[in-house]
Write a protein that holds these residues in place. Structure first.
Motif, mmCIF file in Angstrom:
data_model
loop_
_atom_site.group_PDB
_atom_site.id
_atom_site.type_symbol
_atom_site.label_atom_id
_atom_site.label_comp_id
_atom_site.label_asym_id
_atom_site.label_seq_id
_atom_site.Cartn_x
_atom_site.Cartn_y
_atom_site.Cartn_z
ATOM 1 N N SER A 39 0.835 -1.199 0.000
ATOM 2 C CA SER A 39 0.000 0.000 0.000
ATOM 3 C C SER A 39 0.872 1.252 0.000
ATOM 4 C CB SER A 39 -0.907 0.026 1.227
ATOM 5 O OG SER A 39 -1.841 -1.022 1.181
ATOM 6 N N VAL A 40 0.506 2.205 -0.848
ATOM 7 C CA VAL A 40 1.210 3.486 -0.927
ATOM 8 C C VAL A 40 0.160 4.586 -0.984
ATOM 9 C CG1 VAL A 40 2.809 4.918 -2.257
ATOM 10 C CG2 VAL A 40 3.159 2.437 -2.151
ATOM 11 N N SER A 41 0.384 5.664 -0.239
ATOM 12 C CA SER A 41 -0.506 6.821 -0.271
ATOM 13 C C SER A 41 -0.084 7.741 -1.415
ATOM 14 C CB SER A 41 -0.439 7.567 1.057
ATOM 15 O OG SER A 41 -1.145 8.791 0.977
ATOM 16 N N HIS A 42 -1.062 8.106 -2.265
ATOM 17 C CA HIS A 42 -0.844 8.990 -3.413
ATOM 18 C C HIS A 42 -1.721 10.217 -3.231
ATOM 19 C CE1 HIS A 42 0.013 4.888 -4.675
ATOM 20 N NE2 HIS A 42 0.887 5.403 -5.517
ATOM 21 N N ASN A 43 -1.119 11.354 -2.865
ATOM 22 C CA ASN A 43 -1.893 12.551 -2.545
ATOM 23 C C ASN A 43 -2.991 12.218 -1.539
ATOM 24 O OD1 ASN A 43 -0.322 14.109 -4.196
ATOM 25 N ND2 ASN A 43 -1.846 14.399 -5.793
ATOM 26 N N GLY A 44 -2.662 11.332 -0.592
ATOM 27 C CA GLY A 44 -3.596 10.981 0.456
ATOM 28 C C GLY A 44 -4.509 9.818 0.157
ATOM 29 N N VAL A 45 -4.379 9.213 -1.023
ATOM 30 C CA VAL A 45 -5.236 8.098 -1.419
ATOM 31 C C VAL A 45 -4.440 6.802 -1.354
ATOM 32 C CG1 VAL A 45 -6.727 7.154 -3.230
ATOM 33 C CG2 VAL A 45 -6.477 9.639 -2.996
ATOM 34 N N CYS A 46 -4.897 5.864 -0.536
ATOM 35 C CA CYS A 46 -4.225 4.573 -0.406
ATOM 36 C C CYS A 46 -4.541 3.709 -1.623
ATOM 37 C CB CYS A 46 -4.699 3.881 0.870
ATOM 38 S SG CYS A 46 -3.979 2.244 1.104
ATOM 39 N N LEU A 47 -3.500 3.322 -2.359
ATOM 40 C CA LEU A 47 -3.647 2.457 -3.531
ATOM 41 C C LEU A 47 -2.635 1.315 -3.433
ATOM 42 C CD1 LEU A 47 -3.920 5.192 -6.325
ATOM 43 C CD2 LEU A 47 -5.794 3.852 -5.349
ATOM 44 N N THR A 48 -2.960 0.205 -4.089
ATOM 45 C CA THR A 48 -2.136 -0.999 -4.031
ATOM 46 C C THR A 48 -1.226 -1.089 -5.255
ATOM 47 O OG1 THR A 48 -3.860 -2.153 -2.821
ATOM 48 C CG2 THR A 48 -2.201 -3.525 -3.885
ATOM 49 N N VAL A 49 0.041 -1.371 -5.019
ATOM 50 C CA VAL A 49 1.001 -1.556 -6.117
ATOM 51 C C VAL A 49 0.647 -2.832 -6.876
ATOM 52 C CG1 VAL A 49 3.427 -1.951 -6.684
ATOM 53 C CG2 VAL A 49 2.816 -0.353 -4.835
ATOM 54 N N VAL A 50 0.495 -2.706 -8.203
ATOM 55 C CA VAL A 50 0.159 -3.872 -9.033
ATOM 56 C C VAL A 50 1.317 -4.297 -9.931
ATOM 57 C CG1 VAL A 50 -2.318 -3.421 -8.970
ATOM 58 C CG2 VAL A 50 -0.934 -2.458 -10.838
ATOM 59 N N ALA A 51 2.297 -3.425 -10.117
ATOM 60 C CA ALA A 51 3.499 -3.747 -10.901
ATOM 61 C C ALA A 51 4.598 -2.784 -10.496
ATOM 62 C CB ALA A 51 3.222 -3.638 -12.395
ATOM 63 N N THR A 52 5.850 -3.254 -10.558
ATOM 64 C CA THR A 52 6.955 -2.381 -10.173
ATOM 65 C C THR A 52 8.250 -2.844 -10.827
ATOM 66 O OG1 THR A 52 8.121 -1.348 -8.316
ATOM 67 C CG2 THR A 52 7.491 -3.666 -8.056
ATOM 68 N N ASP A 53 9.153 -1.888 -11.048
ATOM 69 C CA ASP A 53 10.520 -2.202 -11.453
ATOM 70 C C ASP A 53 11.443 -1.252 -10.703
ATOM 71 O OD1 ASP A 53 10.665 0.256 -12.873
ATOM 72 O OD2 ASP A 53 9.964 -0.685 -14.714
ATOM 73 N N SER A 54 12.649 -1.101 -11.140
ATOM 74 C CA SER A 54 13.619 -0.303 -10.381
ATOM 75 C C SER A 54 13.365 1.201 -10.449
ATOM 76 C CB SER A 54 15.034 -0.607 -10.869
ATOM 77 O OG SER A 54 15.165 -0.249 -12.229
ATOM 78 N N GLU A 55 12.564 1.662 -11.422
ATOM 79 C CA GLU A 55 12.382 3.100 -11.594
ATOM 80 C C GLU A 55 10.935 3.565 -11.495
ATOM 81 O OE1 GLU A 55 14.213 4.096 -15.304
ATOM 82 O OE2 GLU A 55 16.237 3.688 -14.567
ATOM 83 N N GLU A 56 9.976 2.680 -11.784
ATOM 84 C CA GLU A 56 8.571 3.058 -11.818
ATOM 85 C C GLU A 56 7.717 1.967 -11.183
ATOM 86 O OE1 GLU A 56 8.637 5.406 -16.131
ATOM 87 O OE2 GLU A 56 7.683 3.437 -15.966
ATOM 88 N N TYR A 57 6.524 2.344 -10.799
ATOM 89 C CA TYR A 57 5.552 1.350 -10.355
ATOM 90 C C TYR A 57 4.165 1.789 -10.804
ATOM 91 C CZ TYR A 57 4.111 4.450 -6.558
ATOM 92 O OH TYR A 57 3.636 5.517 -5.838
ATOM 93 N N THR A 58 3.231 0.854 -10.773
ATOM 94 C CA THR A 58 1.873 1.113 -11.242
ATOM 95 C C THR A 58 0.866 0.751 -10.159
ATOM 96 O OG1 THR A 58 2.530 0.671 -13.525
ATOM 97 C CG2 THR A 58 0.172 0.581 -13.047
ATOM 98 N N VAL A 59 -0.153 1.597 -10.025
ATOM 99 C CA VAL A 59 -1.281 1.357 -9.142
ATOM 100 C C VAL A 59 -2.562 1.531 -9.951
ATOM 101 C CG1 VAL A 59 -0.121 2.038 -7.000
ATOM 102 C CG2 VAL A 59 -1.257 3.770 -8.394
ATOM 103 N N THR A 60 -3.666 1.025 -9.428
ATOM 104 C CA THR A 60 -4.947 1.112 -10.119
ATOM 105 C C THR A 60 -5.967 1.809 -9.239
ATOM 106 O OG1 THR A 60 -4.483 -0.944 -11.294
ATOM 107 C CG2 THR A 60 -6.777 -0.208 -11.254
ATOM 108 N N ALA A 61 -6.656 2.809 -9.802
ATOM 109 C CA ALA A 61 -7.743 3.501 -9.114
ATOM 110 C C ALA A 61 -9.061 3.116 -9.772
ATOM 111 C CB ALA A 61 -7.544 5.013 -9.180
ATOM 112 N N ILE A 62 -10.044 2.721 -8.954
ATOM 113 C CA ILE A 62 -11.357 2.360 -9.494
ATOM 114 C C ILE A 62 -12.215 3.610 -9.645
ATOM 115 C CG2 ILE A 62 -11.231 0.019 -8.542
ATOM 116 C CD1 ILE A 62 -13.154 0.953 -6.325
#
Length: 197
Positions: A39-62
């Motif tokens: 879980s990572v907070s993004h501007n105060g919104v808790c979202l779950t990491v769905v993919a990651t590498d050494s430089e970037e990661y991806t989360v999904t907002a419904i």
């Protein structure tokens, strides 16, 4: 669970729509330390990491998240306040932050002082959220102390470190922000509301 102490500003690199969902890819040095399901907070919104590498990661907002927060207004290049979940046993330097946005607010005042800034935000009081002077508020994931409190607006004081290391340096009059009101205050308000009815 978060503290409202921002670790780093990330940069939104890509947005990808899939049905009603929106995938956000964010570049940050912190990406190398993340793992899927974290879980990572993004501007105060808790979202779950769905993919990651050494430089970037991806989360999904419904869709519900996009409607209730400002995440749907982001565009590539925007800076995002990031904080990983609090570690058990760590110091709570901010306050208890859930990463569940209560409502959006709008920046209605920016006053530069000698070494600090006073930001004023307005919100819809009909949603029954409250602030109190010297109480806690979370603005875009940043734990802050309320300076002045009124029925539908409040102000906070921003020190230079916070200004430079969070999204506050990008705010203008009219900027929409995510607000999470103090969880203890919300429980007290609910109890008082029940006892008076």
């Amino acid at each position: 669970m978060f503290t409202g102490i921002i670790e780093v500003l990330g940069e939104l690199k890509e947005l990808k729509k899939e049905g009603e969902n929106l995938h956000l890819t964010i570049a940050t040095p912190m990406a190398a330390e993340l793992k899927v399901d974290q879980s990572v907070s993004h501007n105060g919104v808790c979202l779950t990491v769905v993919a990651t590498d050494s430089e970037e990661y991806t989360v999904t907002a419904i869709d519900e998240t996009l409607r209730k927060t400002t995440l749907g207004h982001l565009i590539p290049g925007d800076k995002v306040n990031l904080e990983r979940g609090m570690q058990l046993g760590a110091r709570l330097d901010g306050h208890i932050v859930q990463g569940h946005v209560d409502q959006k607010g709008t920046c209605t005042g920016i006053e530069e002082k000698d070494g600090s800034w006073i930001f004023t935000f307005q919100y819809d009081a009909l949603q029954n959220n409250i602030t109190i002077q010297k109480g806690s508020i979370t603005v875009d994931g940043v734990s802050l102390t309320v300076v002045d409190s009124a029925n539908s607006h409040f102000s906070v004081a921003i020190i230079p470190y916070t200004y430079e290391h969070t999204g506050f340096k990008c705010y203008k009059l009219g900027t929409e922000v995510n607000l999470e009101f103090d969880v203890i205050g919300k429980y007290v308000a609910r109890l008082l509301g029940k006892s008076s009815s």
